[in-house]
Design a protein around this motif. Structure first.
Motif, PDB file in Angstrom:
ATOM      1  N   LEU A  25      -6.060  -1.114 -23.010  1.00 53.12           N
ATOM      2  CA  LEU A  25      -5.434  -2.167 -22.216  1.00 53.12           C
ATOM      3  C   LEU A  25      -4.745  -3.209 -23.084  1.00 53.12           C
ATOM      4  CD1 LEU A  25      -8.163  -2.724 -19.470  1.00 53.12           C
ATOM      5  CD2 LEU A  25      -5.978  -1.536 -19.208  1.00 53.12           C
ATOM      6  N   THR A  26      -5.258  -3.420 -24.285  1.00 51.52           N
ATOM      7  CA  THR A  26      -4.641  -4.394 -25.185  1.00 51.52           C
ATOM      8  C   THR A  26      -3.533  -3.784 -26.035  1.00 51.52           C
ATOM      9  OG1 THR A  26      -6.328  -3.982 -26.889  1.00 51.52           O
ATOM     10  CG2 THR A  26      -6.748  -5.771 -25.310  1.00 51.52           C
ATOM     11  N   GLY A  27      -3.293  -2.486 -25.889  1.00 54.05           N
ATOM     12  CA  GLY A  27      -2.203  -1.842 -26.609  1.00 54.05           C
ATOM     13  C   GLY A  27      -2.578  -1.265 -27.956  1.00 54.05           C
ATOM     14  N   GLU A  28      -3.860  -1.358 -28.327  1.00 54.13           N
ATOM     15  CA  GLU A  28      -4.292  -0.831 -29.623  1.00 54.13           C
ATOM     16  C   GLU A  28      -4.295   0.694 -29.626  1.00 54.13           C
ATOM     17  OE1 GLU A  28      -8.193  -1.001 -32.596  1.00 54.13           O
ATOM     18  OE2 GLU A  28      -8.069  -2.367 -30.873  1.00 54.13           O
ATOM     19  N   LEU A  29      -4.631   1.299 -28.477  1.00 56.00           N
ATOM     20  CA  LEU A  29      -4.628   2.751 -28.321  1.00 56.00           C
ATOM     21  C   LEU A  29      -3.756   3.121 -27.128  1.00 56.00           C
ATOM     22  CD1 LEU A  29      -8.446   3.579 -28.690  1.00 56.00           C
ATOM     23  CD2 LEU A  29      -6.675   3.978 -30.397  1.00 56.00           C
ATOM     24  N   ASP A  30      -3.172   4.312 -27.166  1.00 53.13           N
ATOM     25  CA  ASP A  30      -2.504   4.786 -25.957  1.00 53.13           C
ATOM     26  C   ASP A  30      -3.544   5.428 -25.044  1.00 53.13           C
ATOM     27  OD1 ASP A  30      -2.956   7.385 -26.927  1.00 53.13           O
ATOM     28  OD2 ASP A  30      -0.898   7.669 -27.584  1.00 53.13           O
ATOM     29  N   TYR A  31      -3.085   5.903 -23.882  1.00 55.33           N
ATOM     30  CA  TYR A  31      -4.027   6.378 -22.865  1.00 55.33           C
ATOM     31  C   TYR A  31      -4.836   7.571 -23.359  1.00 55.33           C
ATOM     32  CZ  TYR A  31      -5.763   7.523 -18.200  1.00 55.33           C
ATOM     33  OH  TYR A  31      -6.558   7.774 -17.118  1.00 55.33           O
ATOM     34  N   LEU A  32      -4.156   8.557 -23.959  1.00 53.40           N
ATOM     35  CA  LEU A  32      -4.885   9.716 -24.481  1.00 53.40           C
ATOM     36  C   LEU A  32      -5.722   9.337 -25.687  1.00 53.40           C
ATOM     37  CD1 LEU A  32      -2.305  12.642 -24.170  1.00 53.40           C
ATOM     38  CD2 LEU A  32      -4.348  12.218 -22.784  1.00 53.40           C
ATOM     39  N   GLY A  33      -5.252   8.369 -26.460  1.00 55.78           N
ATOM     40  CA  GLY A  33      -5.990   7.938 -27.640  1.00 55.78           C
ATOM     41  C   GLY A  33      -7.344   7.360 -27.302  1.00 55.78           C
ATOM     42  N   GLN A  34      -7.427   6.588 -26.219  1.00 54.61           N
ATOM     43  CA  GLN A  34      -8.729   6.021 -25.839  1.00 54.61           C
ATOM     44  C   GLN A  34      -9.663   7.118 -25.347  1.00 54.61           C
ATOM     45  OE1 GLN A  34     -10.077   5.542 -22.533  1.00 54.61           O
ATOM     46  NE2 GLN A  34      -8.358   6.503 -21.456  1.00 54.61           N
ATOM     47  N   ARG A  35      -9.108   8.156 -24.711  1.00 53.09           N
ATOM     48  CA  ARG A  35      -9.951   9.270 -24.298  1.00 53.09           C
ATOM     49  C   ARG A  35     -10.515   9.999 -25.516  1.00 53.09           C
ATOM     50  NH1 ARG A  35      -7.171  12.614 -19.275  1.00 53.09           N
ATOM     51  NH2 ARG A  35      -7.520  11.045 -17.665  1.00 53.09           N
ATOM     52  N   ARG A  36      -9.661  10.256 -26.480  1.00 53.43           N
ATOM     53  CA  ARG A  36     -10.123  10.958 -27.688  1.00 53.43           C
ATOM     54  C   ARG A  36     -11.165  10.139 -28.430  1.00 53.43           C
ATOM     55  NH1 ARG A  36      -4.359  12.520 -27.921  1.00 53.43           N
ATOM     56  NH2 ARG A  36      -3.922  10.667 -29.178  1.00 53.43           N
ATOM     57  N   ALA A  37     -10.970   8.828 -28.504  1.00 51.83           N
ATOM     58  CA  ALA A  37     -11.913   7.966 -29.215  1.00 51.83           C
ATOM     59  C   ALA A  37     -13.278   7.970 -28.533  1.00 51.83           C
ATOM     60  CB  ALA A  37     -11.364   6.542 -29.292  1.00 51.83           C
ATOM     61  N   ARG A  38     -13.292   7.975 -27.220  1.00 54.79           N
ATOM     62  CA  ARG A  38     -14.561   8.018 -26.494  1.00 54.79           C
ATOM     63  C   ARG A  38     -15.305   9.325 -26.772  1.00 54.79           C
ATOM     64  NH1 ARG A  38     -12.058   6.521 -20.739  1.00 54.79           N
ATOM     65  NH2 ARG A  38     -14.076   7.157 -19.890  1.00 54.79           N
TER      66      ARG A  38
END
Length: 236
Positions: A59-72
């Motif tokens: 939400l803050t722009g540090e990760l894109d949508y798929l990036g936050q999924r991969r990080a989780r």
């Protein structure tokens, strides 16, 4: 009198937390050596904490949508010795979560009754997320007919509590902020953010929370409710 009522989606209308928990269990069932059942609640809680961490980064722009999924997926599975050689591997594991999450999609028990009781008002949704994914939940749970517009941060380019997303919604409806209310389960992101944009912010505190947050809500003039059934009397 409030002519426009805007809602948050996840954990306000839609039972997001329950679905997230089932998604986390789905990941655990996909492991070669799942944790002992006594450890499962703690692991589900750890997944929830990782969702909060990495979705906020999105939400803050540090990760894109798929990036936050991969990080989780990476952070959750690391203690089990699961190492991803490619982004696609992390995305494949995230599908275990999505399978359980989608299977558990549901609204809160009072949602339809309350929406039907507001048939004399115009209704909309403001949600932090990607429009297509949120629309899929809305359609699958039968919410679509109740709402004129769904405003998603992924389309608008700003996220709650930024006042611009609330102003965008009011402009889309052609309604002044003073004639609109916004209901959500997060005090700062939803209720206070809406109030600072000129709407009537209402905090849905389903589970009860820390006294300090209730004091803060009172100081900000934010009414709080514990169920959506308490909403109509607050709308004038």
């Amino acid at each position: 009198m409030i002519s426009l009522v805007l809602f948050d989606l996840d954990d306000t209308l839609f039972a997001h937390r329950e679905a997230v928990n089932e998604g986390a269990r789905s990941i655990l069932r996909g492991l070669d050596a799942p944790p002992h059942p006594d450890l499962e609640p703690g692991e589900v809680k750890r997944w929830t904490d990782l969702e909060e961490l990495h979705y906020t980064r999105y939400l803050t722009g540090e990760l894109d949508y798929l990036g936050q999924r991969r990080a989780r997926a990476r952070d959750f599975l690391e203690p089990y010795g699961v190492v991803f050689g490619a982004d696609s591997d992390a995305e494949s594991w995230f599908e275990f979560y999505l399978t359980g999450y989608r299977a558990a999609w549901a609204v809160h028990p009072e949602t339809f009754h309350v929406l039907e009781s507001l048939s004399d008002r115009r209704l909309g949704i403001i949600t932090n997320g990607e429009l297509d994914f949120q629309l899929a939940k809305i359609e699958a749970t039968g919410l679509t007919p109740f709402f004129e517009h769904v405003i998603a941060s992924g389309e608008v380019g700003v996220t709650k509590p930024d006042r611009r997303i609330f102003e965008t919604a009011c402009d889309l409806f052609g309604v002044a902020p003073a004639d609109a209310a916004y209901v959500g389960d997060r005090l700062h992101t939803d209720a206070i953010g809406a109030a600072q944009a000129g709407l009537r912010g209402i905090w849905l505190d389903r589970d009860g929370t820390t006294p300090s947050l209730r004091v803060e809500a009172d100081a900000a003039g934010i009414p709080d409710i514990t169920t959506l059934t308490e909403l109509p009397p607050l709308l004038g």
